[in-house]
Design an enzyme around this catalytic site. Structure first.
Site, PDB file in Angstrom:
ATOM      1  CG  HIS A 170      40.674  39.036  29.366  1.00  0.00           C
ATOM      2  ND1 HIS A 170      39.517  38.378  29.695  1.00  0.00           N
ATOM      3  CD2 HIS A 170      41.448  38.998  30.484  1.00  0.00           C
ATOM      4  CE1 HIS A 170      39.578  37.972  30.946  1.00  0.00           C
ATOM      5  NE2 HIS A 170      40.737  38.348  31.457  1.00  0.00           N
ATOM      6  CG  ASP A 381      36.919  40.346  19.340  1.00  0.00           C
ATOM      7  OD1 ASP A 381      37.415  40.433  20.477  1.00  0.00           O
ATOM      8  OD2 ASP A 381      35.727  40.621  19.092  1.00  0.00           O
TER       9      ASP A 381
HETATM   10  C1  G6P Z   1      37.473  44.216  26.644  1.00  0.00           C
HETATM   11  C2  G6P Z   1      38.697  44.116  27.541  1.00  0.00           C
HETATM   12  C3  G6P Z   1      38.316  44.250  29.007  1.00  0.00           C
HETATM   13  C4  G6P Z   1      37.485  45.501  29.205  1.00  0.00           C
HETATM   14  C5  G6P Z   1      36.258  45.468  28.295  1.00  0.00           C
HETATM   15  C6  G6P Z   1      35.372  46.714  28.417  1.00  0.00           C
HETATM   16  O1  G6P Z   1      36.696  43.077  26.769  1.00  0.00           O
HETATM   17  O2  G6P Z   1      39.380  42.893  27.323  1.00  0.00           O
HETATM   18  O3  G6P Z   1      39.468  44.314  29.822  1.00  0.00           O
HETATM   19  O4  G6P Z   1      37.111  45.659  30.555  1.00  0.00           O
HETATM   20  O5  G6P Z   1      36.697  45.356  26.954  1.00  0.00           O
HETATM   21  O6  G6P Z   1      36.124  47.852  28.237  1.00  0.00           O
HETATM   22  P1  G6P Z   1      36.218  49.005  29.356  1.00  0.00           P
HETATM   23  O7  G6P Z   1      37.160  49.996  28.787  1.00  0.00           O
HETATM   24  O8  G6P Z   1      34.821  49.526  29.492  1.00  0.00           O
HETATM   25  O9  G6P Z   1      36.715  48.359  30.631  1.00  0.00           O
END
Ligand code: G6P
Length: 502
Positions: A170, A381
């Site tokens: 992602h 991003d």
């Molecule tokens: C990004 C990453 C995700 C992640 C999200 C929130 O979008 O691509 O994999 O889950 O951030 O971050 P966190 O550390 O809270 O999972």
């Protein structure tokens, strides 16, 4: 190794579960914790496939301590894995978010390399791979997500060579000169190459990965295909771009609700007759370019180029709050907001409305509707779904978007005003332009962006990925021959198709 197998033809493996524990209601009626589906794009995309195939989602609940294990929420089959307090520090806060995150975002913050953290990453990835191996039916399709789980494809293949494995990254995949800093670069590439199909946000990310295959592992690539030697043959793996999107129709439906439109009107009223409303919506993360945006905005206030009573509403939702770089960023942002408000505010008027909070989708839609100009200025991003959400919400076809070139969304949203956020003068000029173009041009630009987001929504993204995965050449074949699938998507098993664009 004998593993007890379950009957799931479709298995999603992601670091996070698609549900949140209901706050203040830890125990439901049966003495069990209560969960609510989180409104993220991924779960929206995969929910129909999960329901159609009786699929299962393996992830972490976000808390240290014992695992919730297998459970059901809103009719979805879920498996919650445990992370100990040490693993939260070493795997999640450490290797994922203080090593890989800054490294993959072009070292905006310096990545830290610690061998302990790597060991924890290996151990946690193995836990996810074992859980996937336990849950997958024979010949199942397993879809692994994101940078937290890059070793899972290979670990899973070693346990279950009958399953078909897809991986989607992602976040960006960095250029080789940056990736090469990672002491475990070879293991990471080899981990990913356990998949049959590797999806990236942009073509440039896929190209960077293919280069890493050549440079870090010495493999041969042709076009978007990597050839991985195996005993008695090879496997061919495709690495390609599948830009992720949002549930555009669902968000537009929310934005059109009377209650949401009324709320948008209330927000503008609460801002004391603003001349102009700018909006920023981000996780509070150093990749998002919030400080650059604030610097440009502060200077514009000083220059008076945006007219009187301009307001920047900046939502900065709390994120990774125990990681040092995030704590430092919060301090810097809050100092800067205070400075701007102190210098340019008046009694009853603050030029920055700063909200360190998260909001439900309805409130977000109302915020999107209330803005004149949306500012999306990340330094790097993978995609940036906020830009797409803003566009999807603007059913009235008004509003403009200032968008960083360094986002995946910039490849798709041709109607945006593209900027290099490092160029403060350029950013200032672009904000002024986006705020002052005529309504006809604004509408023309918004219409083009809305068409793109409507036609390329998250359902289409999932369908494209899963269809390509279903057609991937798959497992070992004799050298020089076409390769024969070692795992098949069950006939009719994953028959998921995007709805034709409205
Ligand atoms: C990004 C990453 C995700 C992640 C999200 C929130 O979008 O691509 O994999 O889950 O951030 O971050 P966190 O550390 O809270 O999972």
């Amino acid at each position: 190794m004998s593993l007890q197998q379950s009957e799931h033809n479709f298995v999603v493996v992601a670091s996070r579960l698609p549900v949140d524990r209901v706050a203040g209601n830890e125990q439901g009626p049966g003495g069990e914790p209560e969960w609510r589906t989180s409104p993220g794009g991924l779960v929206t995309a995969l929910e129909p496939v999960m329901r159609e195939t009786g699929g299962i989602w393996i992830g972490w609940s976000g808390d240290a301590g014992p695992a919730p294990g297998a459970f059901e929420a809103d009719g979805l089959h879920l498996v919650g894995l445990a992370l100990s307090e040490t693993e939260v520090r070493q795997f999640y806060e450490g290797f994922c978010n203080a090593t890989l995150w800054p490294l993959y975002h072009d070292v905006i913050a310096p990545p830290q390399f610690h061998r302990r953290w790597w060991e924890s990453y290996v151990a946690v990835n193995r836990r996810f791979a074992l859980a996937a191996a336990e849950q997958a039916a024979s010949g199942a399709t397993v879809w692994v997500h994101d940078y937290q789980l890059q070793l899972v494809p290979r670990m899973l293949r070693e346990l279950r060579n009958d399953v078909r494995i897809g991986f989607f990254n992602h976040i960006p995949f960095p250029g080789y000169e940056i990736f090469a800093q990672l002491p475990w670069r070879r293991q990471v590439v080899e981990g990913l190459l356990g998949a049959d199909l590797l999806g990236f946000q942009r073509r440039a990310d896929a190209t960077n990965f293919l280069r890493a295959c050549r440079r870090a592992v010495g493999l041969t690539t042709r076009g978007s295909t990597v050839r991985v030697p195996e005993p008695g043959g090879y496997r061919e793996i495709q690495a390609a771009a599948f830009p992720i999107s949002i549930d555009a129709k669902g968000l537009e439906e929310i934005a059109r609700r009377d209650s949401v439109r009324k709320r948008a009107w209330q927000i503008r009223e609460a801002l004391e007759e603003p001349g102009l409303v700018l909006l920023g919506v981000d996780r509070l993360d150093y990749t998002k370019g919030i400080l650059h945006r604030l610097r440009a905005y502060g200077e514009l206030l000083g220059d008076g180029r945006l007219g009187p009573r301009v307001v920047l509403v900046q939502v900065a939702s709390p994120s990774r709050e125990r990681v040092e770089a995030y704590q430092l960023l919060r301090d810097e942002v809050e100092v800067m907001v205070g400075r701007i408000n102190g210098q340019y505010g008046e009694v009853g008027y603050s030029p920055v409305d700063y909200l360190h909070q998260s909001y439900p989708r309805e409130e977000m839609a109302a915020l999107y509707l209330s803005a004149d100009v949306m500012l999306v200025t990340p330094l790097r991003d993978g995609m940036n779904l906020v830009a797409k959400e803003y566009v999807a919400s603007r059913f009235d076809e008004s509003g403009t978007l200032v968008l960083s070139e360094f986002t995946g969304a910039a490849d798709e949203l041709a109607g945006a005003f593209l900027v290099n956020p490092h160029d403060i003068d350029g950013l200032k000029d672009t904000i002024v332009r986006a705020a002052t173009i005529g309504p006809a041009e604004a509408r023309r630009r918004m219409r083009a962006m809305r068409r793109r987001v409507r036609e390329h929504d998250v359902a289409r993204w999932a369908a494209d990925f899963l269809t390509t995965l279903g057609q991937a050449p798959g497992g070992s074949g004799p050298a020089g021959a076409g390769g024969q699938a070692s795992s098949v998507v069950p006939p009719g098993g994953i028959s998921y198709r995007a709805a034709p664009p409205a």
